[in-house]
Scaffold this active site. Sequence first.
Site, mmCIF file in Angstrom:
data_model
loop_
_atom_site.group_PDB
_atom_site.id
_atom_site.type_symbol
_atom_site.label_atom_id
_atom_site.label_comp_id
_atom_site.label_asym_id
_atom_site.label_seq_id
_atom_site.Cartn_x
_atom_site.Cartn_y
_atom_site.Cartn_z
ATOM 1 N N LYS A 66 42.012 75.705 55.064
ATOM 2 C CA LYS A 66 40.292 76.394 54.671
ATOM 3 C C LYS A 66 40.185 76.784 53.628
ATOM 4 O O LYS A 66 40.147 77.932 52.698
ATOM 5 C CB LYS A 66 40.988 78.028 55.028
ATOM 6 C CG LYS A 66 39.447 78.933 55.663
ATOM 7 C CD LYS A 66 39.655 80.434 55.414
ATOM 8 C CE LYS A 66 39.008 80.877 54.483
ATOM 9 N NZ LYS A 66 37.419 80.558 53.688
ATOM 10 N N ILE B 295 43.334 89.819 44.494
ATOM 11 C CA ILE B 295 44.517 90.536 44.527
ATOM 12 C C ILE B 295 43.893 91.242 45.917
ATOM 13 O O ILE B 295 45.933 91.321 46.893
ATOM 14 C CB ILE B 295 44.496 91.337 43.334
ATOM 15 C CG1 ILE B 295 45.325 90.405 42.152
ATOM 16 C CG2 ILE B 295 45.843 92.402 43.634
ATOM 17 C CD1 ILE B 295 45.631 91.510 41.153
ATOM 18 N N GLU C 47 48.682 82.629 43.999
ATOM 19 C CA GLU C 47 47.763 82.452 43.349
ATOM 20 C C GLU C 47 46.526 83.800 43.128
ATOM 21 O O GLU C 47 45.427 83.344 43.478
ATOM 22 C CB GLU C 47 47.855 81.221 42.546
ATOM 23 C CG GLU C 47 48.298 80.519 42.778
ATOM 24 C CD GLU C 47 48.951 80.120 41.774
ATOM 25 O OE1 GLU C 47 48.878 81.075 40.710
ATOM 26 O OE2 GLU C 47 50.101 79.704 41.169
ATOM 27 N N CYS D 11 40.005 82.244 37.016
ATOM 28 C CA CYS D 11 40.380 82.959 36.819
ATOM 29 C C CYS D 11 41.756 83.322 35.430
ATOM 30 O O CYS D 11 42.611 84.446 34.904
ATOM 31 C CB CYS D 11 41.740 82.624 37.152
ATOM 32 S SG CYS D 11 42.613 80.801 37.178
ATOM 33 N N GLU E 174 38.928 92.501 36.920
ATOM 34 C CA GLU E 174 38.694 90.999 36.449
ATOM 35 C C GLU E 174 37.422 91.322 37.106
ATOM 36 O O GLU E 174 36.817 92.253 37.698
ATOM 37 C CB GLU E 174 39.268 90.166 36.925
ATOM 38 C CG GLU E 174 39.052 89.035 36.963
ATOM 39 C CD GLU E 174 39.477 87.891 38.267
ATOM 40 O OE1 GLU E 174 39.594 88.431 39.599
ATOM 41 O OE2 GLU E 174 39.557 86.572 37.839
HETATM 42 N N1 LIG Z 1 45.381 82.221 39.947
HETATM 43 C C1 LIG Z 1 44.487 80.875 40.080
HETATM 44 O O1 LIG Z 1 45.143 80.112 39.838
HETATM 45 C C2 LIG Z 1 43.459 81.638 40.244
HETATM 46 C C3 LIG Z 1 42.118 80.122 40.832
HETATM 47 C C4 LIG Z 1 41.018 80.256 41.139
HETATM 48 C C5 LIG Z 1 40.854 82.099 41.651
HETATM 49 N N2 LIG Z 1 42.005 82.996 40.959
HETATM 50 C C6 LIG Z 1 41.116 84.122 41.631
HETATM 51 O O2 LIG Z 1 40.730 84.092 42.901
HETATM 52 C C7 LIG Z 1 39.461 85.749 42.783
HETATM 53 C C8 LIG Z 1 37.986 84.538 42.901
HETATM 54 O O3 LIG Z 1 37.649 83.824 44.460
HETATM 55 P P1 LIG Z 1 37.222 84.663 45.395
HETATM 56 O O4 LIG Z 1 36.293 85.093 45.234
HETATM 57 O O5 LIG Z 1 36.826 83.366 46.479
HETATM 58 O O6 LIG Z 1 38.559 85.151 46.217
HETATM 59 P P2 LIG Z 1 38.882 86.203 47.275
HETATM 60 O O7 LIG Z 1 40.312 86.637 47.400
HETATM 61 O O8 LIG Z 1 38.244 86.907 48.023
HETATM 62 O O9 LIG Z 1 38.577 84.864 48.519
HETATM 63 C C9 LIG Z 1 39.579 83.188 48.307
HETATM 64 C C10 LIG Z 1 39.444 82.642 49.552
HETATM 65 O O10 LIG Z 1 40.758 83.409 50.668
HETATM 66 C C11 LIG Z 1 39.696 83.324 51.982
HETATM 67 N N3 LIG Z 1 40.025 85.183 52.762
HETATM 68 C C12 LIG Z 1 39.329 86.337 52.673
HETATM 69 N N4 LIG Z 1 39.236 87.500 52.885
HETATM 70 C C13 LIG Z 1 40.423 86.322 54.068
HETATM 71 C C14 LIG Z 1 41.710 87.518 54.777
HETATM 72 N N5 LIG Z 1 41.654 88.309 55.163
HETATM 73 N N6 LIG Z 1 42.561 86.633 55.127
HETATM 74 C C15 LIG Z 1 42.492 85.560 54.709
HETATM 75 N N7 LIG Z 1 41.775 84.977 53.873
HETATM 76 C C16 LIG Z 1 41.061 85.661 53.528
HETATM 77 C C17 LIG Z 1 38.488 83.972 51.648
HETATM 78 O O11 LIG Z 1 37.604 83.223 52.490
HETATM 79 C C18 LIG Z 1 38.453 82.231 50.583
HETATM 80 O O12 LIG Z 1 38.402 81.808 51.127
HETATM 81 C C19 LIG Z 1 39.328 86.451 41.148
HETATM 82 O O13 LIG Z 1 40.177 86.864 41.389
HETATM 83 C C20 LIG Z 1 40.161 84.538 40.562
HETATM 84 O O14 LIG Z 1 40.921 85.137 39.435
HETATM 85 C C21 LIG Z 1 42.626 82.754 40.477
HETATM 86 C C1 LIG Z 2 43.689 77.745 37.413
HETATM 87 N N1 LIG Z 2 41.699 77.400 36.680
HETATM 88 C C2 LIG Z 2 42.112 77.683 35.506
HETATM 89 C C3 LIG Z 2 41.522 75.670 37.328
HETATM 90 C C4 LIG Z 2 40.956 77.988 37.299
HETATM 91 C C5 LIG Z 2 41.041 79.720 37.527
HETATM 92 O O1 LIG Z 2 39.926 80.142 38.310
#
Ligand SMILES: NC(=O)c1ccc[n+]([C@@H]2O[C@H](COP(=O)([O-])OP(=O)(O)OC[C@H]3O[C@@H](n4cnc5c(N)ncnc54)[C@H](O)[C@@H]3O)[C@@H](O)[C@H]2O)c1
Ligand SMILES: C[N+](C)(C)CC=O
Length: 489
Positions: free
Chosen positions: A175, A230, A250, A284, A385
């Site tokens: 997804k 988170i 992640e 991230c 963040e």
């Molecule tokens: N650690 C890493 O490698 C890494 C990489 C990229 C992004 N991130 C993190 O991602 C975040 C930004 O991404 P975002 O805004 O898309 O995050 P998000 O948590 O809002 O959404 C991520 C995914 O989860 C889905 N989702 C939302 N609610 C859900 C639920 N209740 N159950 C299951 N899935 C659900 C969303 O539709 C989306 O596909 C930031 O905190 C960023 O740091 C981490």
């Molecule tokens: C893991 N990285 C650095 C590719 C994307 C983070 O948002």
Amino acid sequence: MDIKKNYINGEWVPALFGEVREIINPYNQEVIAVVSESKEEDTKLAISAARDAFDQGEWSNTSATERGRIVAKIAQFIERDKEELAEMESLDTGKTVEESRGDMDDIAGVFRYYAEIADKDGGEIIDSPIPNTISKIVKEPVGVCGQITPWNYPLLQASWKLAPALAAGNTLIMKPSEITPLTTVKVFELMEEAGVPKGVVNLVLGAGNTVGAELSANDNVDLISFTGGIQTGKGIMRAASGNMKKIALELGGKNPNIIFADADFETAVDQALNAVFFHAGQICSAGTRVIVEESIHDKFVEALVERVKNIKLGSGFDESTQMGPLISETHLNKVINYVEKGIKEGAKVAVGGGRPTDPELQKGFFYLPTVLTDCTTDMDVVQNEGFGPVITVEKFSTEEEAIKLANDSIYGLSGGVWTNDIAKAERCVSKMRMGTVWINEFNVYFPHAPWGGYKQSGIGRELGKTGLEEYQETKHIFQNLDPQPNNWF
Ligand SMILES: NC(=O)c1ccc[n+]([C@@H]2O[C@H](COP(=O)([O-])OP(=O)(O)OC[C@H]3O[C@@H](n4cnc5c(N)ncnc54)[C@H](O)[C@@H]3O)[C@@H](O)[C@H]2O)c1
Ligand SMILES: C[N+](C)(C)CC=O
């Protein structure tokens, strides 16, 4: 406009209830695509397809060498279609096409890496303490994997999940973020072209609280791999406990970037910008928490501000653009409120701190690259963040203080240290509680090295050999070569 569909059991199918979602270009708010909007029922169909395909065993019983060959083909197709994919990613996310091209190279590299290591672990015979026996350790696929990805690096984060899951012999349901699904749809077309058997890879387009929630809770899913925020991660962990599915999370980061006075000044300034302002800080591992030695603090901030003033905002398709827009209006408002809260807490705006006034940028979700000074570790803007183009600057006077500030966080994704004293650098990184630490570098990642977070930045690792092992079960096979009755009962 063609409606982008789900891919379930080898067929492109619309969502069961016929709902659709418009995908918006964050640069100008134009509709760039219309995609199926799925619900729990669509998700259940995809899970059944993946379950049947796994239980029937065609893919898991295909030799690892052959699986690797197919994964390599996917890499080859990504390289072939690189320009189309890069432009699609930039339309969808607003990032510059140059950045997206770099992402596509990284993505092909990830598929190539897992193609190459797919058949390199044939198991291990271990020394059995019992005479006339053989003890063997083998790796097997986990089973049906749910995979949920975010919007900031849509295809890159997808590749970190798809390639190892396939190489290890699993079946899966992905997804993508509902905001940025386009390149993921395209890569499913490429996986079909590469000959991945039907039912092995399934794609369901839709929202987190429907499709994502079903994937996380469904008892027929054996593993859920999630990249995102988170709070969402915590919810997924709770939902996954129903059938004790394996979890790989992640999550976010608020990553410290420590600058010592003995660092190469110009390089440290330049790289402090690179550490944050790519993709408008929506990374991230962005080094948003700059921690500078007091003796160079003012000079460092001054140099940072001069450079930040010249960052050119615009369309990701304009070659002169250095920074694109934020992903959405909702996210823009979140960043606006984040900075306002920081100002109320006592942070000072050294540069930026609002929306650009340029008329050409008014339709896009732009926010100015921003530097906040006078920050202290207790502030929300330092602890949380923001996921925008915002640097917070703190000061330190001793090495111990720098480490204490760097570790004062619920996050533990990544961090950097800039110094020409290599012993000091080694001391620092050994004490930094983060999954990736860089010395005189920031934000470098590649397929061979594991990636993931300490503390609340996540559970498990992607990339590297560890990233393959996330998708494997370990089995001990014990064989008695001379079975005898022991007449105990
Ligand atoms: N650690 C890493 O490698 C890494 C990489 C990229 C992004 N991130 C993190 O991602 C975040 C930004 O991404 P975002 O805004 O898309 O995050 P998000 O948590 O809002 O959404 C991520 C995914 O989860 C889905 N989702 C939302 N609610 C859900 C639920 N209740 N159950 C299951 N899935 C659900 C969303 O539709 C989306 O596909 C930031 O905190 C960023 O740091 C981490
Ligand atoms: C893991 N990285 C650095 C590719 C994307 C983070 O948002």
